[in-house]
Design a protein around this motif. Structure first.
Motif, mmCIF file in Angstrom:
data_model
loop_
_atom_site.group_PDB
_atom_site.id
_atom_site.type_symbol
_atom_site.label_atom_id
_atom_site.label_comp_id
_atom_site.label_asym_id
_atom_site.label_seq_id
_atom_site.Cartn_x
_atom_site.Cartn_y
_atom_site.Cartn_z
ATOM 1 N N VAL A 621 55.365 34.459 62.873
ATOM 2 C CA VAL A 621 56.468 35.507 63.064
ATOM 3 C C VAL A 621 56.161 35.799 64.601
ATOM 4 C CG1 VAL A 621 57.771 37.606 62.628
ATOM 5 C CG2 VAL A 621 56.393 36.215 60.826
ATOM 6 N N LEU A 622 57.311 35.707 65.407
ATOM 7 C CA LEU A 622 57.258 36.034 66.911
ATOM 8 C C LEU A 622 58.270 37.231 67.168
ATOM 9 C CD1 LEU A 622 56.527 35.713 69.929
ATOM 10 C CD2 LEU A 622 58.488 33.965 69.952
ATOM 11 N N PHE A 623 57.745 38.291 67.441
ATOM 12 C CA PHE A 623 58.433 39.518 67.961
ATOM 13 C C PHE A 623 58.574 39.278 69.774
ATOM 14 C CE2 PHE A 623 56.693 41.828 64.285
ATOM 15 C CZ PHE A 623 57.892 41.625 63.371
ATOM 16 N N SER A 624 59.982 39.107 69.987
ATOM 17 C CA SER A 624 60.038 38.766 71.485
ATOM 18 C C SER A 624 61.349 39.087 71.939
ATOM 19 C CB SER A 624 59.622 37.249 71.983
ATOM 20 O OG SER A 624 60.691 36.409 71.429
ATOM 21 N N GLY A 625 61.786 39.553 73.372
ATOM 22 C CA GLY A 625 62.939 39.711 73.784
ATOM 23 C C GLY A 625 63.784 38.237 74.274
ATOM 24 N N ARG A 626 62.991 37.197 74.192
ATOM 25 C CA ARG A 626 63.282 35.841 74.470
ATOM 26 C C ARG A 626 62.772 34.648 73.852
ATOM 27 N NH1 ARG A 626 61.291 37.932 80.212
ATOM 28 N NH2 ARG A 626 59.114 38.641 79.772
ATOM 29 N N PRO A 627 63.202 33.738 73.888
ATOM 30 C CA PRO A 627 62.483 32.394 73.408
ATOM 31 C C PRO A 627 61.220 32.106 74.503
ATOM 32 C CG PRO A 627 64.799 31.764 73.631
ATOM 33 C CD PRO A 627 64.507 33.151 74.501
ATOM 34 N N TYR A 628 60.164 31.644 73.670
ATOM 35 C CA TYR A 628 59.137 31.148 74.165
ATOM 36 C C TYR A 628 58.874 29.764 74.270
ATOM 37 C CZ TYR A 628 56.929 35.759 75.953
ATOM 38 O OH TYR A 628 56.822 36.757 76.618
ATOM 39 N N ILE A 629 58.076 29.292 75.013
ATOM 40 C CA ILE A 629 57.421 27.878 74.889
ATOM 41 C C ILE A 629 56.395 28.055 73.836
ATOM 42 C CG2 ILE A 629 56.567 25.889 76.029
ATOM 43 C CD1 ILE A 629 59.266 26.869 77.168
ATOM 44 N N THR A 630 56.624 27.276 72.656
ATOM 45 C CA THR A 630 56.099 27.341 71.480
ATOM 46 C C THR A 630 55.572 26.067 70.719
ATOM 47 O OG1 THR A 630 57.945 27.677 70.142
ATOM 48 C CG2 THR A 630 56.984 29.755 70.857
ATOM 49 N N ASN A 631 55.271 25.030 71.875
ATOM 50 C CA ASN A 631 55.171 23.846 71.118
ATOM 51 C C ASN A 631 53.720 23.726 70.332
ATOM 52 O OD1 ASN A 631 57.375 23.023 72.674
ATOM 53 N ND2 ASN A 631 56.225 22.367 74.351
ATOM 54 N N ASP A 632 52.986 24.630 70.994
ATOM 55 C CA ASP A 632 51.507 24.509 70.161
ATOM 56 C C ASP A 632 51.500 25.261 68.998
ATOM 57 O OD1 ASP A 632 50.406 22.752 72.093
ATOM 58 O OD2 ASP A 632 49.448 24.281 73.192
ATOM 59 N N VAL A 633 52.444 26.417 68.919
ATOM 60 C CA VAL A 633 52.389 27.186 67.873
ATOM 61 C C VAL A 633 53.181 26.402 66.589
ATOM 62 C CG1 VAL A 633 53.584 29.294 67.063
ATOM 63 C CG2 VAL A 633 52.681 29.337 69.111
ATOM 64 N N PHE A 634 53.949 25.540 66.957
ATOM 65 C CA PHE A 634 54.838 25.097 65.935
ATOM 66 C C PHE A 634 53.947 23.845 65.318
ATOM 67 C CE2 PHE A 634 59.270 25.338 67.816
ATOM 68 C CZ PHE A 634 59.351 26.872 67.526
ATOM 69 N N THR A 635 52.828 23.362 66.150
ATOM 70 C CA THR A 635 51.850 22.296 65.621
ATOM 71 C C THR A 635 50.921 23.132 64.803
ATOM 72 O OG1 THR A 635 52.131 21.230 67.587
ATOM 73 C CG2 THR A 635 49.928 20.779 66.272
ATOM 74 N N LYS A 636 50.611 24.361 64.886
ATOM 75 C CA LYS A 636 49.756 24.928 64.238
ATOM 76 C C LYS A 636 50.399 25.903 62.857
ATOM 77 C CE LYS A 636 46.784 25.672 68.315
ATOM 78 N NZ LYS A 636 46.400 26.822 69.112
ATOM 79 N N SER A 637 51.483 25.741 62.960
ATOM 80 C CA SER A 637 52.243 26.623 61.842
ATOM 81 C C SER A 637 52.846 25.911 60.864
ATOM 82 C CB SER A 637 53.144 27.409 62.604
ATOM 83 O OG SER A 637 52.827 28.331 63.669
ATOM 84 N N ASN A 638 52.933 26.231 59.724
ATOM 85 C CA ASN A 638 53.772 25.675 58.497
ATOM 86 C C ASN A 638 55.386 26.150 58.465
ATOM 87 O OD1 ASN A 638 50.872 25.866 57.338
ATOM 88 N ND2 ASN A 638 51.828 23.958 56.687
ATOM 89 N N ALA A 639 55.441 27.487 59.063
ATOM 90 C CA ALA A 639 56.688 27.949 59.103
ATOM 91 C C ALA A 639 56.607 29.012 60.356
ATOM 92 C CB ALA A 639 57.108 28.746 57.892
ATOM 93 N N PHE A 640 57.895 29.131 61.108
ATOM 94 C CA PHE A 640 57.931 29.766 62.122
ATOM 95 C C PHE A 640 59.344 30.484 62.156
ATOM 96 C CE2 PHE A 640 59.263 30.792 66.421
ATOM 97 C CZ PHE A 640 58.203 31.218 67.232
ATOM 98 N N ILE A 641 59.131 32.076 62.558
ATOM 99 C CA ILE A 641 60.428 32.869 62.493
ATOM 100 C C ILE A 641 60.397 33.441 63.788
ATOM 101 C CG2 ILE A 641 61.329 34.839 61.486
ATOM 102 C CD1 ILE A 641 59.849 34.298 58.847
ATOM 103 N N ALA A 642 61.728 33.338 64.658
ATOM 104 C CA ALA A 642 61.898 33.774 65.678
ATOM 105 C C ALA A 642 62.524 35.256 65.178
ATOM 106 C CB ALA A 642 62.701 33.041 66.456
ATOM 107 N N ALA A 643 61.795 36.373 65.450
ATOM 108 C CA ALA A 643 62.436 37.664 65.117
ATOM 109 C C ALA A 643 62.894 38.545 66.036
ATOM 110 C CB ALA A 643 61.187 38.404 64.336
ATOM 111 N N TRP A 644 62.807 38.072 67.184
ATOM 112 C CA TRP A 644 63.428 38.847 68.351
ATOM 113 C C TRP A 644 62.771 40.071 68.127
ATOM 114 C CZ3 TRP A 644 65.271 35.066 70.978
ATOM 115 C CH2 TRP A 644 66.202 33.987 70.329
ATOM 116 N N LEU A 645 63.511 41.050 68.764
ATOM 117 C CA LEU A 645 63.195 42.544 68.638
ATOM 118 C C LEU A 645 64.144 43.128 67.569
ATOM 119 C CD1 LEU A 645 62.898 43.284 72.539
ATOM 120 C CD2 LEU A 645 60.856 42.652 70.695
#
Length: 720
Positions: A621-645
């Protein structure tokens, strides 16, 4: 002139009455009405409310870090006293300080406008429920969420006694490196139009051509979100001005249709001409579109126009020149942090020397008074009321309903989440199968060799971001604990999990200290040994790892990334506003990268847990005010939620979505990207640059509008 106001213009109907009042005002009174000053300027230990009357102030604002003590004196040290009751004292003391104008028919008493930042809720009042920031609301693709956010903002701000909310920001999204990116509304200007329309309509609550809510301040005119390279207070590079206006002005059209009372002018520039002195204020807003409210500057904007230079422009001038150009080109009210006495003397001299025409000041005051009349904060003799058929607006008191507000904010938070990765339909997870939930995701800030550790699965401050209690926001749960947690129903991910699962199911590092290296190390070793003792019980069917990533809270230029003027220095240099260092969480050296990855402790825990089963899933889960470069995170994750703020209800929203109590995209276009998700930060270099077409981002990983869907059918399949 294009007349687009819904039901007709509501401020110009009061122009004749306002002008009659103006005709009876002294020059000092007129100039005072053109000023909005920070409370700190009238505070020397104690707040001297009488100065509002003495200086005939048109408006007072609470600065980003101001709050009252128990005696209604404004200070910025102890936020525990920023209660609704104390804010009401501030408002009552302020509204009692009227500008008294002697008219032939009797006394006219003009109350001040009281301005407050209310970016995603009534943030200065402790115990306020906070909605997702704009970028998250835009991910919901649901205009009703904007309407609801504005409604509860209106009710709370009005209850506090204030009457002027600095919202909404209506910027079109461009460059993620901008520190205010989370205040933008997405890449589609037509959706920006829809969201703005709902927000302004709801926060002002215009009925029978009077404002029964609080003033909106539609901002920041124009191009605040389109600056080259995403620099806050930067410059818009524009070859074809019509293309630029067509793409970035839609929100203002919507606001004008809904009779926005004020428009705040941007710090930024277009082709090196600062907006605070830009003729577009007159030609586009007041001329072409017939705006009949008033224009207000941003905080100290005209002074910045005079002295700051870069990153806005290479052009500087004297303060007098800046004020002359600002007023002449259409600014009506100046927002200042300090120096009210000097301002009045300075503007009076400029008027007396005819450098600022008296007619321009009269027009500005007429507009300000017309807005105040529409709000019902000008007391006039009955003969004047009869002459101009003026009726005081009769607003019913609206009560805060915590349960309904909570439900609306939770709905908005849930619809703001975007599921970008869901291997093997991992989400929704079936709760009955879960025996072990391992929580990871930490950040250690190293300040002068001392650690400050935050676990982002239990960090309500991080999930709210900037403009939360104070300007730059907070890490941690200090202002969302005890009675304040009960009042707001605020939840971290950990809180929401604890409401569902026994403590024995939830595994995390338990720190006795987050500021002592030795104790941090001991707690980690204890958790490590616990995991080793449980390894044989972990498997892919009964265990999930939830990894939480988060930005530090920030606002405005303190969130800028990769500003060329800041590279290689921590000193204050031209163009690098960041290096004023007013955010305790941000590094001394501005970050240059938007790449994010797992922290080292998270990597270590995942490696250990997966020795029992390599396929134990990781949900990130990513809490952020913008998109990030998450290529490595996607590789290491089975699911990914962009939660914004996602605001105070963010933790519950995330947990509901993981376990299927909320299904992604169950409401049409909800839970979809409002902006693209990029493969590389290189796409943001020298972007945007407006030529004959609208600039668009390249090398996109996921386009705007993308977001995965979850269904009950998937959940049933997992159960089987």
């Amino acid at each position: 002139m294009i007349n687009i106001a819904a039901g007709g213009k509501i401020f110009s109907q009061h122009y004749d009455l306002a002008q009659e009042i103006v005709n009876s005002m002294s020059l000092d009174q007129k100039i005072g009405q053109t000023l909005q000053i920070d409370y700190v300027d009238i505070t020397r230990g104690q707040t001297d409310y009488a100065k509002i009357k003495t200086l005939n102030l048109g408006s007072v604002l609470i600065g980003g870090n101001g709050c009252p003590d128990n005696n209604a004196n404004i200070q910025d040290q102890d936020y525990s006293t920023a209660t609704m009751a104390n804010w009401q004292k501030v408002a009552a003391n302020s509204l009692a300080q009227t500008t008294d104008v002697t008219h032939p028919d009797g006394q006219v008493k003009i109350k001040p406008l009281l301005g407050t930042d209310a970016v995603h809720g009534n943030q200065h009042v402790l115990g306020s429920i906070l909605f997702p920031h704009n970028i998250g609301l835009a991910a919901s693709h649901n205009p009703q969420n904007f309407n609801n956010a504005a409604k509860w903002n209106r009710i709370s701000v009005k209850k506090s006694g204030f009457n002027f909310a600095f919202a909404p920001t209506v910027a079109v999204s461009h460059n993620f490196q901008w520190g205010r990116f989370y205040e933008t509304l997405g890449t589609d200007p037509f959706l920006v139009y829809e969201y703005t329309k709902e927000y302004v309509k709801s926060i002002q609550n215009v009925q029978d051509k009077y404002i029964l809510g609080v003033l909106a301040s539609t901002k920041h005119f124009l191009g605040d979100g389109a600056t080259f390279n995403g620099h806050d207070e930067g410059n818009n590079r524009v070859k074809n001005q019509q293309v630029f206006i067509d793409h970035n002005f839609k929100g203002y059209i919507a606001a004008l249709e809904e009779n926005t009372a004020t428009i705040m002018v941007s710090y930024s520039a277009i082709n090196d001409l600062a907006m605070s002195i830009n003729p577009l204020m007159n030609t586009l807003l007041k001329g072409t579109y017939g705006f009949d409210g008033f224009l207000i500057s941003d905080y100290n904007a005209v002074r910045k126009t005079a002295y700051q230079g870069l990153p806005t422009t290479n052009i500087t001038m004297t303060e007098e020149e800046a004020y002359i150009k600002s007023f002449v080109n259409g600014m009506d009210m100046q927002m200042l942090g300090d120096g009210a006495d000097g301002y009045i003397v300075q503007i009076k001299n400029l008027v007396n020397s005819n450098k600022i025409p008296l007619s321009r000041i009269d027009d500005a005051v007429k507009r300000i008074l017309a807005v105040k009349l529409s709000l019902g904060i000008v007391d006039i003799p009955q003969t004047l009321a009869t002459k101009y058929n003026y009726k005081y607006p009769q607003a019913k008191e609206e009560e805060v309903n915590g349960d309904d507000e909570y439900a609306d904010s939770l709905k908005a938070a849930q619809e703001s989440l975007v599921l970008l990765l869901n291997r093997n339909n991992l989400i929704p997870v079936q709760p009955v199968q879960v025996k072990h939930i391992i929580l990871i995701g930490e950040r250690i800030l190293n300040k002068n060799g001392k650690p400050e550790l935050y676990q982002d699965f239990d960090n309500i401050g991080a999930q709210n971001g900037g403009w939360s209690v104070r300007w730059q926001g907070y890490n941690g749960n200090k202002y969302w604990s005890g009675d304040l947690k009960t009042q707001t129903k605020a939840t971290s991910i950990l809180d929401a999990l604890k409401s569902r699962f026994p403590d024995a199911v939830i595994h995390k590092t338990d720190y006795t200290s987050t500021t002592d290296w030795d104790l941090i190390g001991q707690a980690r070793e204890k958790f490590w040994n616990f995991l080793i003792s449980q390894l044989t019980s972990f498997n892919r069917q009964n265990t999930i790892i939830i990894n939480t990533l988060a930005e530090n809270p920030y606002a405005e230029f303190m969130g800028d990334v990769n500003v060329e003027y800041c590279k290689g220095t921590t000193q204050q240099v031209p163009g690098c506003i960041y290096n004023v260092h007013i955010n305790e969480y941000q590094p001394d050296q501005q970050q240059t990268s938007l790449t994010i990855n797992f922290d080292s402790e998270a990597e270590r825990v995942i490696g250990l847990v997966r020795t029992s089963d390599i396929d134990i899933p990781v949900i990130t889960v990513l809490f952020s005010g913008r998109p990030y470069i998450t290529n490595d995170v996607f590789t290491k994750s089975n699911a990914f939620i962009a939660a914004w703020l996602p605001g105070t209800q963010g933790g519950e929203a995330v947990v509901n979505s993981i376990f299927g109590d909320y299904l992604f995209r169950s409401n049409d276009l909800a839970n979809t990207l409002p902006v693209p998700w990029l493969k590389s930060q290189d796409s943001l270099i020298n972007f945007p640059n407006y030529g004959d077409t609208v600039p668009t981002l390249e090398n996109v990983l996921y386009p705007d509008g993308y977001g995965l869907k979850t269904t009950l059918k998937q959940q049933q399949e997992i159960v089987q």
